[in-house]
Motif scaffolding. Sequence first.
Motif, PDB file in Angstrom:
ATOM      1  N   HIS A  41       0.531  -0.968   0.467  1.00  0.00           N
ATOM      2  CA  HIS A  41       0.160   0.349   0.309  1.00  0.00           C
ATOM      3  C   HIS A  41       0.815   1.684  -0.135  1.00  0.00           C
ATOM      4  CE1 HIS A  41      -3.813  -1.353  -0.107  1.00  0.00           C
ATOM      5  NE2 HIS A  41      -4.011  -2.665   1.362  1.00  0.00           N
ATOM      6  N   GLY A  42       1.591   1.455   0.789  1.00  0.00           N
ATOM      7  CA  GLY A  42       2.992   2.281   0.810  1.00  0.00           C
ATOM      8  C   GLY A  42       3.375   2.362  -0.052  1.00  0.00           C
ATOM      9  N   GLN A  43       3.838   1.556  -0.983  1.00  0.00           N
ATOM     10  CA  GLN A  43       4.039   1.817  -2.661  1.00  0.00           C
ATOM     11  C   GLN A  43       3.477   2.153  -3.751  1.00  0.00           C
ATOM     12  OE1 GLN A  43       5.544  -2.099  -3.137  1.00  0.00           O
ATOM     13  NE2 GLN A  43       7.859  -2.240  -2.258  1.00  0.00           N
ATOM     14  N   ASP A  44       1.695   2.202  -3.342  1.00  0.00           N
ATOM     15  CA  ASP A  44       1.264   2.905  -4.208  1.00  0.00           C
ATOM     16  C   ASP A  44       0.658   3.850  -3.188  1.00  0.00           C
ATOM     17  OD1 ASP A  44       0.422   0.440  -5.852  1.00  0.00           O
ATOM     18  OD2 ASP A  44      -1.147  -0.567  -4.684  1.00  0.00           O
ATOM     19  N   GLY A  45       1.147   4.719  -3.087  1.00  0.00           N
ATOM     20  CA  GLY A  45       0.673   5.941  -2.134  1.00  0.00           C
ATOM     21  C   GLY A  45       0.110   5.946  -1.075  1.00  0.00           C
ATOM     22  N   HIS A  46      -0.427   4.658  -0.468  1.00  0.00           N
ATOM     23  CA  HIS A  46      -1.868   4.454   0.107  1.00  0.00           C
ATOM     24  C   HIS A  46      -1.695   4.571   1.601  1.00  0.00           C
ATOM     25  CE1 HIS A  46      -3.550   2.535  -3.283  1.00  0.00           C
ATOM     26  NE2 HIS A  46      -3.520   3.248  -4.070  1.00  0.00           N
ATOM     27  N   ALA A  47      -1.058   5.890   2.058  1.00  0.00           N
ATOM     28  CA  ALA A  47      -0.688   6.052   3.795  1.00  0.00           C
ATOM     29  C   ALA A  47      -2.303   5.214   4.237  1.00  0.00           C
ATOM     30  CB  ALA A  47      -0.513   7.463   3.909  1.00  0.00           C
ATOM     31  N   ASP A  48      -3.464   5.694   4.703  1.00  0.00           N
ATOM     32  CA  ASP A  48      -4.179   5.224   5.092  1.00  0.00           C
ATOM     33  C   ASP A  48      -4.048   3.909   5.280  1.00  0.00           C
ATOM     34  OD1 ASP A  48      -5.310   4.798   2.580  1.00  0.00           O
ATOM     35  OD2 ASP A  48      -7.209   5.392   3.363  1.00  0.00           O
ATOM     36  N   GLN A  49      -3.883   2.936   3.902  1.00  0.00           N
ATOM     37  CA  GLN A  49      -3.798   1.562   4.271  1.00  0.00           C
ATOM     38  C   GLN A  49      -2.704   1.371   4.919  1.00  0.00           C
ATOM     39  OE1 GLN A  49      -6.611  -0.608   3.788  1.00  0.00           O
ATOM     40  NE2 GLN A  49      -7.739   1.028   4.274  1.00  0.00           N
ATOM     41  N   LEU A  50      -1.647   1.602   4.659  1.00  0.00           N
ATOM     42  CA  LEU A  50      -0.230   1.203   4.818  1.00  0.00           C
ATOM     43  C   LEU A  50      -0.441   1.324   6.931  1.00  0.00           C
ATOM     44  CD1 LEU A  50       3.299   2.376   3.693  1.00  0.00           C
ATOM     45  CD2 LEU A  50       2.447   2.723   6.612  1.00  0.00           C
ATOM     46  N   LEU A  51      -0.799   2.476   7.293  1.00  0.00           N
ATOM     47  CA  LEU A  51      -1.271   2.609   8.905  1.00  0.00           C
ATOM     48  C   LEU A  51      -2.255   1.242   9.299  1.00  0.00           C
ATOM     49  CD1 LEU A  51      -0.523   4.274  11.119  1.00  0.00           C
ATOM     50  CD2 LEU A  51      -2.618   5.618  10.689  1.00  0.00           C
ATOM     51  N   LYS A  52      -3.555   0.828   9.024  1.00  0.00           N
ATOM     52  CA  LYS A  52      -3.763   0.670   9.332  1.00  0.00           C
ATOM     53  C   LYS A  52      -3.305  -1.293   9.470  1.00  0.00           C
ATOM     54  CE  LYS A  52      -7.633  -2.171   7.325  1.00  0.00           C
ATOM     55  NZ  LYS A  52      -8.395  -3.280   6.343  1.00  0.00           N
ATOM     56  N   HIS A  53      -2.233  -0.811   8.379  1.00  0.00           N
ATOM     57  CA  HIS A  53      -1.997  -2.887   7.946  1.00  0.00           C
ATOM     58  C   HIS A  53       0.052  -2.958   9.461  1.00  0.00           C
ATOM     59  CE1 HIS A  53      -4.395  -5.383   5.664  1.00  0.00           C
ATOM     60  NE2 HIS A  53      -4.383  -3.972   4.282  1.00  0.00           N
ATOM     61  N   ALA A  54       0.298  -2.017   8.922  1.00  0.00           N
ATOM     62  CA  ALA A  54       1.380  -1.599  10.333  1.00  0.00           C
ATOM     63  C   ALA A  54       1.000  -1.703  11.508  1.00  0.00           C
ATOM     64  CB  ALA A  54       2.028  -0.283  10.059  1.00  0.00           C
ATOM     65  N   GLU A  55      -0.346  -1.376  11.836  1.00  0.00           N
ATOM     66  CA  GLU A  55      -0.194  -0.764  13.299  1.00  0.00           C
ATOM     67  C   GLU A  55      -1.183  -2.817  13.607  1.00  0.00           C
ATOM     68  OE1 GLU A  55      -2.176   3.421  14.409  1.00  0.00           O
ATOM     69  OE2 GLU A  55      -4.168   2.046  12.742  1.00  0.00           O
ATOM     70  N   GLU A  56      -1.794  -3.454  11.973  1.00  0.00           N
ATOM     71  CA  GLU A  56      -1.807  -4.730  13.103  1.00  0.00           C
ATOM     72  C   GLU A  56      -0.449  -5.410  13.326  1.00  0.00           C
ATOM     73  OE1 GLU A  56      -4.672  -7.475  14.333  1.00  0.00           O
ATOM     74  OE2 GLU A  56      -4.772  -5.461  13.563  1.00  0.00           O
ATOM     75  N   GLY A  57      -0.460  -5.415  11.923  1.00  0.00           N
ATOM     76  CA  GLY A  57       1.089  -6.150  11.773  1.00  0.00           C
ATOM     77  C   GLY A  57       2.111  -6.191  13.491  1.00  0.00           C
ATOM     78  N   LEU A  58       2.028  -4.604  13.894  1.00  0.00           N
ATOM     79  CA  LEU A  58       2.869  -4.068  14.860  1.00  0.00           C
ATOM     80  C   LEU A  58       2.646  -4.697  16.397  1.00  0.00           C
ATOM     81  CD1 LEU A  58       5.068  -2.634  17.109  1.00  0.00           C
ATOM     82  CD2 LEU A  58       3.043  -1.493  16.847  1.00  0.00           C
ATOM     83  N   LYS A  59       1.275  -5.474  16.377  1.00  0.00           N
ATOM     84  CA  LYS A  59       0.014  -5.918  17.427  1.00  0.00           C
ATOM     85  C   LYS A  59       1.387  -7.059  17.507  1.00  0.00           C
ATOM     86  CE  LYS A  59      -4.280  -2.919  17.311  1.00  0.00           C
ATOM     87  NZ  LYS A  59      -5.224  -3.648  16.493  1.00  0.00           N
ATOM     88  N   HIS A  60       0.361  -8.048  15.985  1.00  0.00           N
ATOM     89  CA  HIS A  60       1.437  -9.944  15.842  1.00  0.00           C
ATOM     90  C   HIS A  60       2.264  -9.957  15.951  1.00  0.00           C
ATOM     91  CE1 HIS A  60      -2.665 -10.512  14.655  1.00  0.00           C
ATOM     92  NE2 HIS A  60      -3.081 -10.454  13.267  1.00  0.00           N
ATOM     93  N   ALA A  61       3.356  -8.182  15.647  1.00  0.00           N
ATOM     94  CA  ALA A  61       4.937  -8.459  15.834  1.00  0.00           C
ATOM     95  C   ALA A  61       4.973  -8.840  17.280  1.00  0.00           C
ATOM     96  CB  ALA A  61       5.283  -8.201  15.559  1.00  0.00           C
ATOM     97  N   GLU A  62       4.180  -7.942  17.881  1.00  0.00           N
ATOM     98  CA  GLU A  62       4.122  -7.790  19.634  1.00  0.00           C
ATOM     99  C   GLU A  62       4.157  -9.460  20.007  1.00  0.00           C
ATOM    100  OE1 GLU A  62       4.572  -3.093  20.186  1.00  0.00           O
ATOM    101  OE2 GLU A  62       2.436  -4.136  20.373  1.00  0.00           O
ATOM    102  N   ALA A  63       3.128  -9.671  20.035  1.00  0.00           N
ATOM    103  CA  ALA A  63       2.675 -10.967  20.916  1.00  0.00           C
ATOM    104  C   ALA A  63       3.617 -12.484  20.251  1.00  0.00           C
ATOM    105  CB  ALA A  63       1.267 -11.518  20.007  1.00  0.00           C
ATOM    106  N   ALA A  64       3.816 -12.118  19.206  1.00  0.00           N
ATOM    107  CA  ALA A  64       5.093 -13.258  18.376  1.00  0.00           C
ATOM    108  C   ALA A  64       6.165 -12.628  19.822  1.00  0.00           C
ATOM    109  CB  ALA A  64       5.637 -12.969  17.451  1.00  0.00           C
ATOM    110  N   GLU A  65       6.680 -11.286  20.091  1.00  0.00           N
ATOM    111  CA  GLU A  65       7.783 -11.787  20.666  1.00  0.00           C
ATOM    112  C   GLU A  65       7.582 -12.154  22.078  1.00  0.00           C
ATOM    113  OE1 GLU A  65      10.989  -7.520  21.402  1.00  0.00           O
ATOM    114  OE2 GLU A  65       8.826  -7.588  21.638  1.00  0.00           O
ATOM    115  N   LYS A  66       6.283 -12.093  22.621  1.00  0.00           N
ATOM    116  CA  LYS A  66       6.347 -12.646  24.215  1.00  0.00           C
ATOM    117  C   LYS A  66       6.228 -13.805  24.062  1.00  0.00           C
ATOM    118  CE  LYS A  66       2.430 -12.124  27.686  1.00  0.00           C
ATOM    119  NZ  LYS A  66       1.706 -11.408  27.674  1.00  0.00           N
ATOM    120  N   GLU A  67       6.123 -14.081  22.943  1.00  0.00           N
ATOM    121  CA  GLU A  67       5.957 -16.145  23.091  1.00  0.00           C
ATOM    122  C   GLU A  67       6.329 -16.431  22.342  1.00  0.00           C
ATOM    123  OE1 GLU A  67       2.123 -16.716  20.103  1.00  0.00           O
ATOM    124  OE2 GLU A  67       1.147 -16.082  22.015  1.00  0.00           O
TER     125      GLU A  67
END
Length: 114
Positions: A41-67
């Motif tokens: 989405h960032g490559q397509d210039g869609h900052a709003d969608q980039l933000l949405k997926h980056a935030e969701e990715g962060l949640k999963h990355a933090e959960a994986a780190e904890k586990e």
Amino acid sequence: MKLKYITVLIGAFALGLSTQSNAAEHHTAQALEHSGMATAHGQDGHADQLLKHAEEGLKHAEAAEKEHAEAHKHMTEAIDHLKQSIDHAKKNHADVATKHAEEAMVHMRKSIGQ
């Protein structure tokens, strides 16, 4: 740009199928998928969608780190019990050595989520 998006989607889907059922690996796969989507989405210039997926990715990355940290803790405990089992076996204390070997197995199973 759509080809990049589709390629990322297919790659993330294939990764999701190839991961084991371990929860930490599931979160890692989800983090990779959402990060890939954010990139596309960032490559397509869609900052709003980039933000949405980056935030969701962060949640999963933090959960994986904890586990992964929890798994690491259990494997450290397993190693300690195996060392104690070896020490007691060398002293011919089979009963105590057995208990430590059993406890090591408990922690090993916990480290892989079983």
